[in-house]
Structures are given as C-alpha cells and as structure tokens.
Design a protein around this motif. Structure first.
Motif, PDB file in Angstrom:
ATOM      1  N   VAL A 115      16.315  21.586 -23.734  1.00  0.00           N
ATOM      2  CA  VAL A 115      16.677  22.255 -22.484  1.00  0.00           C
ATOM      3  C   VAL A 115      16.942  21.192 -21.435  1.00  0.00           C
ATOM      4  N   ASP A 116      16.055  20.210 -21.401  1.00  0.00           N
ATOM      5  CA  ASP A 116      16.236  19.009 -20.597  1.00  0.00           C
ATOM      6  C   ASP A 116      15.459  17.901 -21.292  1.00  0.00           C
ATOM      7  N   ASN A 272      21.399  19.960 -29.063  1.00  0.00           N
ATOM      8  CA  ASN A 272      21.810  19.967 -27.649  1.00  0.00           C
ATOM      9  C   ASN A 272      21.368  18.676 -26.960  1.00  0.00           C
ATOM     10  N   SER A 275      21.928  17.687 -23.149  1.00  0.00           N
ATOM     11  CA  SER A 275      21.073  18.227 -22.084  1.00  0.00           C
ATOM     12  C   SER A 275      19.901  17.306 -21.781  1.00  0.00           C
TER      13      SER A 275
END
Length: 464
Positions: A115-116, A272, A275
């Motif tokens: 997500v981060d 991901n 991110s």
C-alpha cells in the motif's frame, strides 16, 4: 491494523528462514503466502527433486550390484515415486507450519501487496504495518515463446510435481543448465527414454572445472544420456497424440511429452512495488545493495527475486544476512561466493568460492590441491569412486579461495569445507582435524596436504 517488527512476503526457504531467525532474535514477525506454504523449493523444487534423485541414484547404482552378489534388475515406477515425494513434502510442510506456530509467527494466507512503504494489504481485506519488510517471493519458470504450456504434453518443473507425470515414456528435456542436467538423469533412471535438447554444452555457463564436467559427461553417457547440443526448437506441433519438436537444424523429434528446464525469472507480479518506491532491474530482479536493502532502506529482498544465483542455498544465506542487518543496520554484507552450489545428476557436483581463472582475474596466484576418490577405501567399497576434491589456495597468504567436490555425497562433503571458508587458517584447520577412517572426507585432508607438498604451503597447512 496489526503492527509487526518484520513482515515477510513469501514462505520459501529464504522467507521461512528470515521469519524464524527474526522471531528467535526477539522480533514480532508476520509471514504471508499466497500459494503453497514452503514455496517452490518445498513443493516443486529442491525437496521433491532430491527425493527423486535418491531413487534415481539407487537405480543407477544397481547396475553394479551383481558383482556384490546381489542379483536382479531394479526398475522404477514413476507414479509410485511421485507419491513418495508427495509424502515427503507433506511431512516437511507439517513440521514447518508447526514450528512457526510454536514460535508465535503470525501467518497469513493470501496475496500480499504494498500500500505504501510500511503497509501490506492481503487480498485487499487485511492490512499489516511493518517496521521492516522482506520481499521473498521467489521465481517462476521461464517459458520460451515457442512452447505453449499444455497439460500432459508440455510441462515445467513448476507443474511437474503437482500431479502424476504423464504416462508416455518418450520425454524431451529442454535446457543445458542445472535443471535440465538434473532432470535428464532423474527421468532416465525413472524409466523414461530421454531426448535432451540443449543450445550449449551442459553446465557450460557454470564455474565447474573442465575435469568435473568431463566426469559428469562420462557418467551421463554410461546411462545413454547424451545431449543434442547446438539445437533450438523452432516450432512445436501438438496435433498428434504426442509432441513434435521442429529444430532449427531441420531435424524433427517426436516425443510423448516435454519438460522445460529453461531457467527461471523473478516473481514480482502483484506486489505493487511502485507504491513502496521499490524498483527492479532490466531482468526483473528487485534492486538491492550489498546489505540486501532495496531503494527503501527498511525494505529488503532476498532469494530468487533479487539474487541472480537463484538457488535455495543463496536464499537461506540471504535471510541470515538480512536479519543481522535489521538488528544491526548494515553490519553484514551478502557473500554469494561463500554459499555452496550443487548439482544432483549422474554425479553430484559441489563448488564454493572462486576458480583458478577467477583468482587470476583478481590478480591472485592460485595453487591447487587435488585428491581423487579412485583409491579411497570408502568410495571403492561403495563402487562409487568417480570424483575428486580440489582446494584452491592463494600462494601468497595460503588463504582458501575456493573448492570443488565431485562425486557421491558431494552435497554433504562440501559443508565441511564451507564451515571453514573465509577463515584465514582454513587449511590448517583441515590438516588439524581428526577424521573417521575410511571416509570420503579424508580426501579433504589429502588435498590439503597436497598444497603443502606441491606448492610449498607447509607453514600455512601444518603451522610453524
């Protein structure tokens, strides 16, 4: 939101080792796995392959049984062999999961994605926060464009162990690297008629010496396993009951099924990474420094997803390096040359450190201590006297630069050398050790003493 000192994404040998070691060192740990616990090594790689290799070794060794007074022919049933490896994997997996549970490692099943830089989402439902994160997502089989993956016709090692292998006896093994070299032998001993197709000579891109590769080639030839070198598959025809491979030299090969051993590629799909600010190189490996930190210092990457050696041994070593660096930042560097590399084929081949050529490239003068198993009582008693021990030492300092062990039990013997690798007095330690007799390990002592006798390293070997 649950918070942890360390979140590990991937439960293969590197991820599992990092989680366990971190927990043993007092950190709170979560581990995430989207597929089978244990990753590729446990379910589709090292563990089932070694199980099959032992069966193959027994069949190969049986050719010498008659002169020992043991009569009869051994043959292998690949279906039963497949069940045996499944049982082995299940026992290991159960033990693995039980140990994590007893340690108090939090385990999560699902796909983890960033997500981060500190948060990991699991299937978009659960979010974890980690002070440190280790990416250990492994690799997947590389599939050349010409090959479609078709059940029971064209397989990779990623799906070979998922179900009982196809019934057909004629099998094409594609690839000249470790995977191809191992499975050409294993499947031949398990009753398959092998056509081994390679673009280059087997293991030609490895660091094994010419004598080692010659011994392996001779051993394969005795089992009628000869590579079809200089060949590339131009097209594949699946219209018939089997598979027809059209090679670029104009020849045509008809088999029942094909096993691809064409290498592996790092697996980062779905992570991901952007991110979190983590980047990959042109080949898809997560970029890391010598401390295995990614672009973001608290995010590390280990094993096949970041290490170009792409072996379970390197993943395990990377895990130890990372946990040390989490506890004491930048205290330990990656040491790929200190990690043993093995091949399990018609012979076992083990190597560690650097070769004579690599030593010369680094401006070092290397001496070689050599000892053969040909006269070793233990090897003779086993009818497995092929092979040798080679120790490579710096002529100036006497430091151990590298080693090669070829022959039966090389995968175990290399550890005796690995324990001393990097120690300034490694040769003296070999010479000072008391050995069981008769034993293959005695050839480590003999190779060490050869360095003293032939290369004038008596002081480094025996002391002042």
């Amino acid at each position: 939101m649950s918070e942890f000192d360390l979140i590990v994404i991937g439960s293969g040998p590197g991820g599992y080792r990092a989680a366990v070691l971190a927990k043993l060192r007092g950190l709170s740990v979560a581990i995430i796995e989207k597929a089978d616990w244990g990753g590729c090594c446990l379910n589709r790689g090292c563990v089932p392959k070694k199980d099959w290799h032992h069966t193959a070794h027994l069949v190969a060794a049986s050719k010498n049984y008659a002169k020992r007074g043991i009569h009869g022919n051994l043959t292998a049933d690949i279906t039963i062999a497949w069940r045996h490896q499944k049982d082995t994997v299940q026992v290991v997996r159960d033990s693995y999961l039980d140990y994590m549970k007893r340690l108090g490692i939090a385990s999560f099943k699902g796909t983890g994605s960033f997500v981060d830089a500190h948060k990991i989402s699991i299937d978009g439902q659960t979010t974890l926060h980690g002070k440190h994160i280790v990416i250990a997502t492994g690799s997947s089989a590389y599939i050349p464009d010409v090959f479609p993956i078709v059940p029971d016709k064209i397989l990779t090692t990623d799906n070979l162990f998922d179900s009982v292998p196809p019934r057909g006896r004629r099998v094409a093994v594609i690839g000249s690297g470790v995977i191809g070299t191992e499975f050409a032998f294993i499947l031949a001993m398990l009753g398959k008629r092998i056509t081994w197709i390679t673009q280059s000579k087997p293991l030609s891109k490895s660091s094994y010496s010419k004598p080692a590769l010659k011994l392996l080639s001779n051993a394969m030839e005795r089992h009628k396993i000869v590579p079809h070198t200089g060949s590339r598959t131009k097209s594949v025809d699946l219209t018939g009951p089997g598979v027809t491979l059209n090679l670029d030299d104009g020849s045509e090969i008809n088999v029942d099924w094909v096993l691809l051993g064409t290498g592996r590629i790092p697996h980062t799909e779905g992570l991901n990474l952007a991110s979190a600010g983590v980047t990959t190189d042109t080949k898809g490996f997560v970029k890391v420094n010598e401390y295995l930190q990614s672009d973001i210092p608290h995010i590390y990457a280990i094993g096949d997803v970041a290490n170009h050696h792409m072996s379970a041994n390197h993943a395990l070593a990377d895990a130890a390096v990372v946990v040390s660096n989490i506890l004491s930042p930048q205290s330990r560097k990656q040491q790929n040359k200190a990690v043993p590399q093995l091949v399990y084929s018609a012979l076992e081949l083990g190597i560690i450190g650097i070769s004579e050529d690599e030593a010369e490239d680094e401006g070092l003068e290397a001496g070689v201590g050599f000892a053969s198993f040909e006269g070793n009582p233990r090897a003779l008693g086993q009818d497995e006297q092929e092979g040798f021990v080679r120790l490579i030492a710096d002529m100036d300092s006497g430091a151990l630069l590298g080693a090669e062990v070829i022959g039966s039990e090389a995968g175990e013997l290399i550890h005796l050398i690995a324990q001393q690798f990097g120690q300034e007095d490694a040769l003296n330690r070999f010479a000072s050790t008391f050995y069981n007799h008769p034993a293959r390990a005695e050839e480590i002592l003999n190779a060490t003493e050869t360095l003293a006798a032939k290369w004038g390293l008596s002081e480094q070997v025996f002391g002042k």
